[in-house]
Design a protein around this motif. Structure first.
Motif, mmCIF file in Angstrom:
data_model
loop_
_atom_site.group_PDB
_atom_site.id
_atom_site.type_symbol
_atom_site.label_atom_id
_atom_site.label_comp_id
_atom_site.label_asym_id
_atom_site.label_seq_id
_atom_site.Cartn_x
_atom_site.Cartn_y
_atom_site.Cartn_z
ATOM 1 N N ILE A 1 -4.798 3.471 -14.165
ATOM 2 C CA ILE A 1 -4.019 4.028 -13.061
ATOM 3 C C ILE A 1 -2.644 4.447 -13.562
ATOM 4 O O ILE A 1 -1.982 3.695 -14.276
ATOM 5 N N ASN B 1 -5.043 -1.434 -15.043
ATOM 6 C CA ASN B 1 -6.434 -1.303 -14.634
ATOM 7 C C ASN B 1 -6.813 -2.385 -13.626
ATOM 8 O O ASN B 1 -6.921 -2.121 -12.446
ATOM 9 N N PRO C 1 -0.050 2.918 -3.768
ATOM 10 C CA PRO C 1 -1.354 3.136 -3.123
ATOM 11 C C PRO C 1 -2.546 3.153 -4.078
ATOM 12 O O PRO C 1 -3.608 2.620 -3.741
ATOM 13 N N GLN C 2 -2.396 3.742 -5.261
ATOM 14 C CA GLN C 2 -3.525 3.800 -6.197
ATOM 15 C C GLN C 2 -3.842 2.416 -6.764
ATOM 16 O O GLN C 2 -5.016 2.049 -6.908
ATOM 17 N N HIS C 3 -2.798 1.647 -7.089
ATOM 18 C CA HIS C 3 -3.009 0.305 -7.615
ATOM 19 C C HIS C 3 -3.655 -0.595 -6.572
ATOM 20 O O HIS C 3 -4.597 -1.335 -6.867
ATOM 21 N N THR D 1 4.383 -1.736 -12.406
ATOM 22 C CA THR D 1 4.187 -1.436 -10.987
ATOM 23 C C THR D 1 4.120 -2.729 -10.181
ATOM 24 O O THR D 1 3.354 -3.636 -10.519
ATOM 25 N N LYS E 1 -10.773 -2.536 -4.246
ATOM 26 C CA LYS E 1 -12.149 -2.173 -4.623
ATOM 27 C C LYS E 1 -12.762 -3.255 -5.515
ATOM 28 O O LYS E 1 -13.889 -3.699 -5.284
ATOM 29 N N LYS F 1 0.818 -1.217 0.000
ATOM 30 C CA LYS F 1 0.000 0.000 0.000
ATOM 31 C C LYS F 1 0.853 1.269 0.000
ATOM 32 O O LYS F 1 0.438 2.296 -0.521
ATOM 33 N N ASN G 1 0.942 4.057 -18.113
ATOM 34 C CA ASN G 1 -0.142 4.558 -17.274
ATOM 35 C C ASN G 1 -1.479 3.912 -17.617
ATOM 36 O O ASN G 1 -2.532 4.539 -17.487
ATOM 37 N N GLU H 1 3.202 3.531 -10.799
ATOM 38 C CA GLU H 1 3.781 3.777 -9.483
ATOM 39 C C GLU H 1 5.018 2.876 -9.363
ATOM 40 O O GLU H 1 5.019 1.888 -8.640
ATOM 41 N N ALA I 1 -5.450 0.274 -3.972
ATOM 42 C CA ALA I 1 -6.831 0.709 -3.740
ATOM 43 C C ALA I 1 -7.759 0.159 -4.828
ATOM 44 O O ALA I 1 -8.873 -0.290 -4.534
ATOM 45 N N GLN I 2 -7.306 0.171 -6.069
ATOM 46 C CA GLN I 2 -8.136 -0.331 -7.165
ATOM 47 C C GLN I 2 -8.330 -1.841 -7.054
ATOM 48 O O GLN I 2 -9.445 -2.344 -7.220
#
Length: 182
Positions: free
Chosen positions: A98, A125, A42-44, A143, A50, A38, A122, A101, A46-47
């Protein structure tokens, strides 16, 4: 001295807050546990969390598996078992892509989990892959989102694909259930 070295190793390692328990069925049967990074992605993370919490990864096939390299899954759009998976690997989720990262502190070693993407760095997904063996040539290109901490014996049994692209034919192995853990 050993205590100091151990403490420094722990401090240098990524913080592993959350994880995933992935139940796999098919040629491989069992559960793997992935610690998610995390702090570095963090964005990866979180996705992924979810999608998992919404059940999006449940019953998704391993569509691309290359012996000695990696096993790829996570196409929630085209990779659902029981449906037409001919386009598995071409889709993602309804969530936005995303931005990369990348980490200079981690390497694609055995058991590392990375995010799949198109040519655009970038464009990650929902798809991810688990390394069978080290792949340092991926460092700084994809990432890193986590590490398998339990169940590599299950990962090693995932049905391999054919040809240079590793496309899995017949009945691919399936992530029957993906649960976020703390």
């Amino acid at each position: 001295m050993l205590k100091l070295a151990a403490a420094l190793t722990i401090l240098a390692a990524p913080v592993m807050a959350d994880g995933l328990d992935i139940t796999i069925a098919g040629q491989a049967n069992g559960t793997i546990h992935v610690d998610l990074f995390k702090d570095s992605a963090p964005q990866h993370v979180a996705q992924i969390e979810k999608i998992a919490e919404e059940g999006g990864y449940d019953n998704v096939v391993f569509h691309r598996v290359i012996d000695g390299f990696m096993a790829q899954t996570g196409d929630v759009q085209y990779g659902k078992a029981g449906g037409d998976t001919a386009q598995a690997g071409m889709g993602g989720s309804e969530l936005p892509d995303i931005p990369a990262e990348f980490s200079n502190e981690m390497s694609f070693d055995r058991g590392v989990v990375g995010m799949a993407r198109s040519q655009d760095p970038n464009s990650a997904n929902s798809q991810f892959f688990i390394m069978f063996a080290p792949g340092p040539f991926l460092d700084g290109q994809y990432t890193i989102v986590g590490q398998v901490t339990e169940g590599m014996d299950v990962v090693d049994q995932i049905k391999r694909g054919e040809g240079p692209n590793g496309s899995v034919t017949g009945e691919p192995d399936v992530m029957t259930k993906v649960v976020v853990t703390e």
